[in-house]
Design an enzyme around this catalytic site. Structure first.
Site, PDB file in Angstrom:
ATOM      1  N   GLU A  46       0.822  -1.210   0.000  1.00 18.89           N
ATOM      2  CA  GLU A  46       0.000   0.000   0.000  1.00 18.89           C
ATOM      3  C   GLU A  46       0.858   1.263   0.000  1.00 18.89           C
ATOM      4  OE1 GLU A  46      -2.971   0.179  -0.693  1.00 18.89           O
ATOM      5  OE2 GLU A  46      -3.633  -1.885  -0.428  1.00 18.89           O
ATOM      6  N   TYR A 129      -6.269   6.632   4.006  1.00 22.28           N
ATOM      7  CA  TYR A 129      -6.429   5.568   3.022  1.00 22.28           C
ATOM      8  C   TYR A 129      -5.714   4.294   3.452  1.00 22.28           C
ATOM      9  CZ  TYR A 129      -5.370   2.412  -0.638  1.00 22.28           C
ATOM     10  OH  TYR A 129      -5.211   1.243  -1.306  1.00 22.28           O
ATOM     11  N   ASP A 147      -9.614   5.833  -2.122  1.00 22.51           N
ATOM     12  CA  ASP A 147      -8.451   6.304  -2.874  1.00 22.51           C
ATOM     13  C   ASP A 147      -8.957   6.967  -4.160  1.00 22.51           C
ATOM     14  OD1 ASP A 147      -9.321   4.215  -4.395  1.00 22.51           O
ATOM     15  OD2 ASP A 147      -7.312   3.477  -4.865  1.00 22.51           O
ATOM     16  N   CYS A 206     -17.328   0.858 -20.224  1.00 15.99           N
ATOM     17  CA  CYS A 206     -18.615   0.679 -19.548  1.00 15.99           C
ATOM     18  C   CYS A 206     -19.333  -0.593 -20.016  1.00 15.99           C
ATOM     19  CB  CYS A 206     -19.489   1.908 -19.767  1.00 15.99           C
ATOM     20  SG  CYS A 206     -18.741   3.433 -19.129  1.00 15.99           S
TER      21      CYS A 206
END
Length: 350
Positions: A46, A129, A147, A206
């Site tokens: 991370e 975060y 995030d 999409c």
DNA sequence: TAGGCGTGGGG
DNA sequence: TCCCCAAGCCT
């Protein structure tokens, strides 16, 4: 046909099912059905991924986990080893905080990461975060992991017309609507995977999105418009000079930069100030300096033209002298470029 | 709180 | 070529 309001429960179930089928295989991620990833590896990944792409961070993750398999191993490392291993990854305050965090975990927590969001948040370099991500992914705790990916997905799902950064609190609130005790780590990663692979910043696909039917941004006809952004100021330009001084054993003069500020704590070449005006100031020592050209480099908040000067010199007590290969590996990119430029000078290292 | 803080890849 | 940007944090 188009939805009036996104269905929270439907989106959760669709996206988790999509994640079960399409989760990316990443080095820091446990295989589907496997035990959870160790907190050390989750935290390390991370931090490396803050503002950094997966392809860029991946070799560093392998290098760090090979060299320092546990947080206690990392805590015991020398500062210069860790800073050198981070060279090229950028945002070097992360490396300083990484080491400070490892030492806090080893020294104050018995080598075991805190297992709550609040406990994690108190560690150096761990913000909202990262604390939420580690709490959810490593410890299976419900947490609102927000995030850039999550902000973008929320902005599109809800067609948020307020530009970022002003919209951040609203985007966080919207993301919080989806947080439950059910598979919190998978939910966080599902949302980020969707953002990274489908709901991309440009040209979102999409047609491949499992929650397209619930997306107000898509219904508006132009989902890529979200999130709206305020225009940022132009980047100023600075100039400076870097010096590559070589002794008769092929070593170069280097320094460790101050902990604060640009490239803080990193190895560096002797350099002038970097200013908006024409470069000024004397060379670090008196020598027969030869101009080897210049390199261009772009930082977050300014661009730089760095003139590279070279000379042969005697090793003295004023500078640290390091073999050129070792220096090259540990220097941040801007200085590595300058050093590479210097090596075009014939006979410099002969 | 808005600005400082890296780098490399893609459109 | 240039501009955008990628899983933020700190002050």
């Amino acid at each position: 046909m188009a939805c009036v309001s996104p269905d929270i429960v439907l989106i959760r179930s669709r996206l988790l099912a999509w994640y079960d089928a399409h989760a990316r295989s990443l080095p820091w991620r446990a295989a589907v059905g496997a035990a959870r990833t160790e907190p050390y590896r989750v935290w390390l990944s991370e931090v490396m991924l803050q503002q950094t792409t997966v392809p860029h961070a991946t070799p560093y993750f392998h290098a760090f986990t090979t060299r320092w398999p546990t947080v206690s191993d990392l805590a015991a490392a020398e500062d210069a080893e860790v800073m050198g291993a981070w060279a090229g990854l950028g945002y070097y305050a992360r490396a300083r905080n990484l080491l400070a965090c490892a030492r806090a975990v080893a020294g104050e927590h018995g080598g075991v990461f805190p297992d709550t969001e609040a406990g994690l948040l108190a560690l150096p370099g761990v913000g909202a975060y990262t604390a939420a991500a580690v709490a959810s992914i490593a410890f299976d705790r419900a947490a609102n992991v927000v995030d850039g990916n999550v902000e973008r997905v929320m902005a599109r799902l809800f067609a948020v017309e307020t530009p970022v950064p002003a919209a951040r609190p609203e985007l966080r609130r919207l993301a919080g609507l989806f947080v439950t005790d059910e598979r919190p780590g998978d939910w966080a990663q599902a949302l980020m995977d969707l953002g990274a692979t489908v709901c991309r910043p440009k040209s979102p696909s999409c047609g491949a999105c499992p929650v397209a039917s619930e997306c107000l941004g898509l219904a508006s006809g132009d989902p890529a418009r979200f999130p709206l952004k305020t225009k940022k100021a132009d980047r100023p330009h600075r100039r400076g000079t870097a010096y590559v001084l070589v002794d008769d054993q092929g070593r170069i003069a280097v320094e460790t930069r101050p902990d604060k500020g640009l490239l803080g704590g990193m190895l560096g070449l002797p350099t002038s100030d970097w200013t908006t005006d024409a470069p000024s100031g004397a060379a670090p020592i008196d020598a027969d300096w030869c101009e080897a050209g210049a390199i261009e480099h772009v930082f977050t908040h300014f661009s730089l033209t760095l003139t590279v000067m070279t000379a042969r010199g005697e090793a003295d007590g004023l500078w640290r002298w390091m073999p050129v290969e070792a220096a090259r590996a540990a220097l941040p990119t801007v200085f590595a470029k300058a050093l590479d430029r210097a090596t075009v000078e014939p006979d410099l290292f002969s």
